[in-house]
Design a protein around this motif. Sequence first.
Motif, short mmCIF file in Angstrom:
data_model
loop_
_atom_site.label_atom_id
_atom_site.label_comp_id
_atom_site.label_asym_id
_atom_site.label_seq_id
_atom_site.Cartn_x
_atom_site.Cartn_y
_atom_site.Cartn_z
N ASN A 18 0.84 -1.20 0.00
CA ASN A 18 0.00 0.00 0.00
C ASN A 18 0.88 1.25 0.00
OD1 ASN A 18 -2.39 1.43 0.10
ND2 ASN A 18 -2.30 1.60 2.34
N THR A 69 3.00 -0.35 -9.79
CA THR A 69 3.21 0.89 -10.54
C THR A 69 4.13 1.80 -9.72
OG1 THR A 69 1.18 1.78 -9.59
CG2 THR A 69 1.02 0.80 -11.77
N PRO A 82 0.90 5.78 -0.50
CA PRO A 82 0.03 6.96 -0.43
C PRO A 82 -0.55 7.33 -1.79
CG PRO A 82 2.17 7.41 0.58
CD PRO A 82 2.26 6.06 -0.06
N GLU A 83 0.14 6.93 -2.85
CA GLU A 83 -0.35 7.29 -4.18
C GLU A 83 -1.21 6.19 -4.79
OE1 GLU A 83 0.01 10.32 -5.20
OE2 GLU A 83 1.12 10.60 -3.33
N ASP A 84 -1.60 5.22 -3.98
CA ASP A 84 -2.47 4.14 -4.44
C ASP A 84 -1.90 3.43 -5.67
OD1 ASP A 84 -4.14 4.92 -2.42
OD2 ASP A 84 -5.50 6.04 -3.71
N ASP A 85 -0.70 2.95 -5.54
CA ASP A 85 -0.11 2.25 -6.68
C ASP A 85 -0.83 0.93 -6.96
OD1 ASP A 85 2.19 3.60 -7.89
OD2 ASP A 85 2.92 3.67 -5.81
N ARG A 86 -1.01 0.65 -8.21
CA ARG A 86 -1.66 -0.61 -8.59
C ARG A 86 -0.68 -1.77 -8.40
NH1 ARG A 86 -4.04 0.73 -14.42
NH2 ARG A 86 -4.87 -1.39 -14.31
N VAL A 87 -1.26 -2.91 -8.09
CA VAL A 87 -0.43 -4.09 -7.78
C VAL A 87 -0.83 -5.23 -8.71
CG1 VAL A 87 0.02 -5.85 -6.06
CG2 VAL A 87 -0.11 -3.46 -5.37
N ASP A 124 3.86 5.28 -9.14
CA ASP A 124 3.36 6.64 -8.86
C ASP A 124 3.97 7.21 -7.60
OD1 ASP A 124 1.87 6.10 -11.01
OD2 ASP A 124 -0.05 5.86 -9.97
#
Lengths: 339, 455
Positions: free
Chosen positions: B81, B153, B83-88, B155
């Motif tokens: 997880n 990702t 703070p920038e909500d990176d995709r997994v 971000d």
Amino acid sequence: MRYFYLLATVIFGLLASPIMAVDWEDQRVFSGASPSRVLRILSSTDTAFFEPIIESYLQDDPTVTVEYFVSSTSDLDTIFRQTPKAFDVVISSAMDLQFKLTNDGYAMKVANLPHPDWAQWQQSLFAFTTEPAAIVINKNAFSAQPIPQSRQDLILALRARPDFFRERIGTYDVRKSGVGYLFATQDARLSETYWRLMEVMGSLQARLYCCSGDMIDDLESGKIAVAYNVLGSYAAARAKTSKTLEIILPSDFPTTMMRTALISRAAQNPEKAKNFLRHLLTIQAGGAYENALTLPSLMSRQDPNGQSTIDLTPALMTYLDDLKRATFIQEWSNAIIQN
Amino acid sequence: MSSVLPLSGSLRNQLAVTLIGGAAILAVLLFFVVRAYAAQVAQQGQDSILVASAASILDAAVIRNGQIEIDFPYSAFSILNTPEDDRVFYAIHRDGTLLSGYQNLPQPHIQPQDTKTIVTERFRDETLRLIRISRVLVGENLRTEVFVTVAQTQDALSVTLNTISRTVALFGLGFFVLSALLSFWATSKTIDQLTRLTTSITRRGPQDLTPVDKPVPVEMVPLVTSLNTLMGRLDQSLKRSEDFIAEAAHRVRTPLATVRAYAEATLQRVSREENRQALRSMVHAIDESSRAAGQLLDHAMITFRADHIDLQEIDLVEQVREMVRNLSPIADMRDVTFDLKTDSDVSIAGDPILLQNAMRNIIDNALKYAPNDSVISITVQTGETISITFQDQGPGFPATQIGDLTKRFARGSNANGIIGSGLGLTIAQEVATAHGGTLELSNKPEGGACVTFTF
């Protein structure tokens, strides 16, 4: 060949429209005063809860006709993955499935919505309610007994009167219900008590349900005496009219989920969908349209009772893993289905 | 002195440009090096989290009843997880077949000597940091390799990098500004030494050729030493020539007096008019020579006294009166009268001997050029500045030469037949300069020369 296939898919997606093919739980059309566009909402929430929200939206924008389709959370996921073009807004209580839809790129980014960070993910998935999973009982069944306040209490109560409760306990069939699976996995993650409760419920031939609504119906009619992990919001709505229902938020640890909405990346009407989303979030933030607030509003992450909400994090994808899911369902089945 | 020196750039600018340019290059270098390093560290951070995630999945893999079970922990994904909500994205493979996770996720090859591989890949329109690890599971009659791929990702990483870049850029800018200020300070500090030396030399009087004795930085010692040597030589050669002139004049004067005495005596004795005429000419020439010798002596004396001027409180009016008194007999012989206009009591700081010498030369000049039966007016003025004006009724200065008459041995074009050495006004001028004043020559509109001695 490839284009033909693509074309066929598109035509199938638009004309033969699986919308027609699906056996919906409910399907309603709300027309504005002068409709020119159609906004299709795919939702797991009973129409009654969304009616006031949609009506108030149509007052603001009468140029829209809202088509509202209701299905169970897991069907919703399957349908939407097959035809993302057919829907503009997707609303579900299964946070994990919604999260995975977003992670998989089905959701459209809506930038600059004034929404708290913890209640959104990727500016694409927006939580708009805070709803606990509740134990709901028929008071008549506990007229002489103390009302259980926690899972442990419930286990003791069930063990005390096995004959009374045989075939009179209900819970989600996690194989069919997405939100049921979410509640079950979160419970199992947090405490071993869950498995003991499932063992007890299994030994009493618990009834398994697809949806909260059905469970509450049976509870009200007295067919079952206890329902475990029911959506608190649905039960609360029914408890207003029925005196026999009592809602218990387990005091050991509550499982609280957030209902989430996303806009399909393939939405036909993205602007209207964004407007609707804004409207929905405004209502649920406790701002305007107080009459339309039929669902619990979005509460801060940690309320005074220490209720913690399931976080919108990649961890939600853990139990959606095929291997994990197979293992979990296997264990769950072993516990609850003991014929 | 007044000629313009050719310039070869500015030492201050060269120094400042070099220092500031250096600082700028260093700042830019600093920015890139620190940013690259920070980016590497940040990337290592993401990589190690991805490794931990993948490892926790792989660790959970077990063979049970001939089947692979992977009951990986919740933390495997929760640690991803951001703070920038990176995709997994992730995928679990067994010997090349997908067990679970995302299909088509890139599966970079793991080098045989390595247990993992980390790459940056494109997948679903996103740039992913992707890690792949593998482990061999051994069960009964079964040996199989399980691969876990976890990707995320970038971000949050790029947000971190942007923050770092901004911070480092600010840091670099601050470094540059500080260095620039420091450069300016260092430059002016260095140039200051030169400026101070220049000022101390510029401020000197024209006759001051003493060596520079103030402390100077080591690097300037050769320059100042050469300068001091040069000035010493100049001083010495000036003194030598003055001494020489004085000595020469002195040596000439005594024999001249003897020669004049003989000539006078002979003039009494001879009676032939042509012989007398010749002797008179001789006496005249001797007078001129002796006067020139006197003035040369005066001049040498003045040069010496001006170098070591001894200022004392004197009454200027009294000085002028005395001078007029002394010269009255000579003026009387030519029926020239002095007209002295003064305020009472004008006191100044000055060297009386120099002043008398200067005044005598000016009045001498006036007497020489004044016609018989005329008036020489002398006015002492006080006011903002104190000045003495000498005015005669003679022919005045030749207009074209008026600026050059104070030069040594310069004589007016109308001086024919009048005894003079061309040193009188030079002496007056030098005395004026030694007193921090000026000597101004002009002609009166009604005729006559006018000399103004201003303090």
